[in-house]
Enzyme design. Structure first.
Site, PDB file in Angstrom:
ATOM      1  N   HIS A  43       0.764  -1.238  -0.446  1.00  0.00           N
ATOM      2  CA  HIS A  43      -0.205  -0.047  -0.585  1.00  0.00           C
ATOM      3  C   HIS A  43       0.468   0.937  -0.059  1.00  0.00           C
ATOM      4  O   HIS A  43       1.068   1.853   1.039  1.00  0.00           O
ATOM      5  CB  HIS A  43      -0.893   0.422   1.142  1.00  0.00           C
ATOM      6  N   GLU A  70      -2.686  -2.070  -3.228  1.00  0.00           N
ATOM      7  CA  GLU A  70      -3.774  -1.229  -2.715  1.00  0.00           C
ATOM      8  C   GLU A  70      -3.616   0.582  -2.703  1.00  0.00           C
ATOM      9  O   GLU A  70      -2.549   0.776  -2.725  1.00  0.00           O
ATOM     10  CB  GLU A  70      -4.115  -1.616  -1.147  1.00  0.00           C
ATOM     11  N   HIS A 195      -7.954  -5.249   8.068  1.00  0.00           N
ATOM     12  CA  HIS A 195      -7.811  -5.123   8.263  1.00  0.00           C
ATOM     13  C   HIS A 195      -7.885  -5.677  10.311  1.00  0.00           C
ATOM     14  O   HIS A 195      -8.732  -5.042  10.212  1.00  0.00           O
ATOM     15  CB  HIS A 195      -8.102  -3.595   8.270  1.00  0.00           C
TER      16      HIS A 195
END
Length: 243
Positions: A43, A70, A195
């Protein structure tokens, strides 16, 4: 079996804290795959405080499993993704200064933006997943925008799971996750999650949402690896995902 994609951002945070190339992010990714990871997630953020854009370019020819990038679809991010062409791009609505992802897309309010971005990515042959809160009313918008999958934002689930262990309450919020997952499956969307998933709460999530195709886990997995070792930790997580 649900796939485990290891988010290697935190390894890059450790490297950047000292400078140099320790740990070597490219070797970390290869080792994660060798130890059983089904994919590698990164990410990159605008300030490059962990994964750098060049890391992403360097990783592409080395990752032999699934490569997932991401991020928020800024021009810089989109240019990077279109150049690298990962297997999957997961779109998240992070503002530039976000410490970590903390909410999913409003697929109604941002329908036009998402349609344009997703169309561009899919023309390049990239599978697209949209980061989504456990909200059944936003699932159809993900489908209409052209997404292939949704990734359920599991931060609220992880928080409620911890509370439920010490307080006289049930996981009422979990019904929202189950209903959102069912709706996604019913209209032909694949299902990812990520997450704050960890060795304590992952098995419950997997057992009650069997449609789960993939989880992306970074922070907790890296923290566990400090105690258990990276190879053992990856295997421990994969065991939680076994059917």
């Amino acid at each position: 079996m649900t796939k485990l994609s290891v988010n290697i951002n935190k390894f890059a945070t450790l490297r950047n804290a000292r400078g140099g190339n320790l740990p070597d992010i490219l070797k970390v990714a290869q080792d994660c795959e060798r130890f059983g990871a089904d994919g590698i997630t990164v990410h990159p953020r605008p300030d490059e405080r962990h994964i750098r854009y060049q890391d992403v370019r360097d990783l592409k020819p080395l990752v032999t499993t699934e490569f997932n990038i991401e991020g928020y679809p800024s021009k810089e991010f989109m240019d990077l993704v279109l150049a690298v062409k990962p297997d999957q791009c997961t779109l998240v609505p992070d503002p530039p200064n976000a410490i970590t992802s903390n909410t999913g897309w409003d697929t109604v309010a941002h329908q036009s933006q998402l349609k344009e971005v997703i169309s561009t990515l899919k023309q390049a042959g990239i599978r697209v997943s949209i980061f989504l809160n456990p909200d059944i009313t936003k699932v159809e918008g993900a489908k209409t925008a052209g997404a292939d999958r949704i990734e359920l934002y599991t931060g609220p689930y992880a928080e409620e799971y911890t509370k439920a262990r010490t307080q006289p309450q049930n996981l009422q919020l979990f019904n929202d996750y189950k209903n959102t997952a069912k709706e996604a499956t019913a209209i032909g969307l694949g299902l990812n999650a990520g997450h704050d998933l960890n060795l304590d709460n992952l098995r419950f999530f997997k057992l009650h949402i069997p449609q789960l195709a993939e989880v992306s886990i970074g922070h907790a997995l890296v923290a566990d690896a400090l105690y258990f070792g990276l190879e053992n930790t990856i295997q421990l997580y994969k065991r939680q995902l076994a059917d």
